[in-house]
Design a protein around this motif. Structure first.
Motif: not given
Ligand code: SF4
Length: 255
Positions: A110-121
């Motif tokens: 139910g959440g948006q698609f997305g990405f997280s890089i650089a340790g979440g920064r």
């Protein structure tokens, strides 16, 4: 039989009394929206939608949670505009699906698609991905991004294209395509005055995305080190500085 609601009630509808009621209700709405906004956790990451911002110093202020200048925070009017944008986006999704596009805006959770890089920064949340649909000259899947614009801004995008008219949005598209590993994007702009729609295919530009990614890393490193990058202008009268919520802080700094 008609009932005369004014007769004998002591109320006069219209005029200054209604304006006072309206102002009172709007004040309550805006106070509720601002209060809700204050309760949200500030972002501790650089959002993909901000990487195209031309002023590196401004991005460091944002990422470091530097207080904005007095009277420059989000007010109720801006928050209502943001929220209306989500409603218009939901309409565009419904219309595109009706036209045969298989547009996915949320994952199984139910959440948006997305990405997280650089340790979440560095993170991003995309409006959606189109996985199948009518032939518009691009291969599916493709990124889908939506913006709600006023008539003047919308006409400029139609005339000059998103890359020239809205470089921050263009940068967002490139960063999102890079990290979602998508080769093309469909950018949809809705004119909120007329509900006219503009759709534009934006191909992935690897060199542009790499330059933006490098810029994002520079911003993160500068914020972590407590450094302030150079200003975007040599004069506070520069148009970006006149609109900037950090202008007083920025131009009173010694460096
Ligand atoms: S005032 Fe100008 S130079 Fe300073 S942070 Fe804002 S946009 Fe950048």
């Amino acid at each position: 039989m008609w009932v005369d609601l004014n007769h004998g009630s002591g109320f006069v509808y219209g005029g200054s009394r209604d304006r006072a009621v309206s102002d009172r209700i709007n004040g309550l709405i805006d106070a509720a929206l601002v209060d809700r906004q204050r309760q949200q956790q500030p972002r501790d990451y650089l959002g993909g939608s901000r990487i195209g911002e031309p002023c590196h110093r401004k991005l460091v202020y944002e990422l470091s949670h530097a207080p904005v200048d007095e009277g420059k925070g989000f007010d109720g009017r801006i928050l209502r505009i943001f929220e209306a944008g989500h409603t218009f986006e939901a309409l565009s999704i419904r219309w595109l699906r009706a036209a045969g596009f298989d547009l996915r805006d949320t994952g199984p959770d139910g959440g948006q698609f997305g990405f997280s890089i650089a340790g979440g920064r560095i993170r991003g949340h995309i409006d959606g991905a189109i996985v199948a649909g009518p032939d518009i000259g691009i291969a599916w899947p493709a990124l889908w991004e939506h913006k709600t614009l006023n008539a003047k801004s919308w006409s400029d995008v139609v005339k000059r294209g998103v890359a020239v008219s809205k470089p921050i949005y263009y940068a967002q598209l490139q960063i999102y395509m890079a990290y979602m590993e998508l080769g093309a994007a469909l950018f949809t702009a809705l004119n909120k005055d007329t509900q006219a729609l503009h759709h534009e295919v934006v191909p992935f530009d690897a060199a542009e995305a790499q330059a933006l990614s490098d810029k994002a890393v520079d911003i993160i490193l500068a914020a972590a080190a407590g450094e302030l990058p150079p200003r975007v202008a040599s004069n506070p009268d520069f148009y970006l500085c006149r609109w900037c919520a950090y202008a007083a802080r920025c131009w009173s700094a010694t460096q």
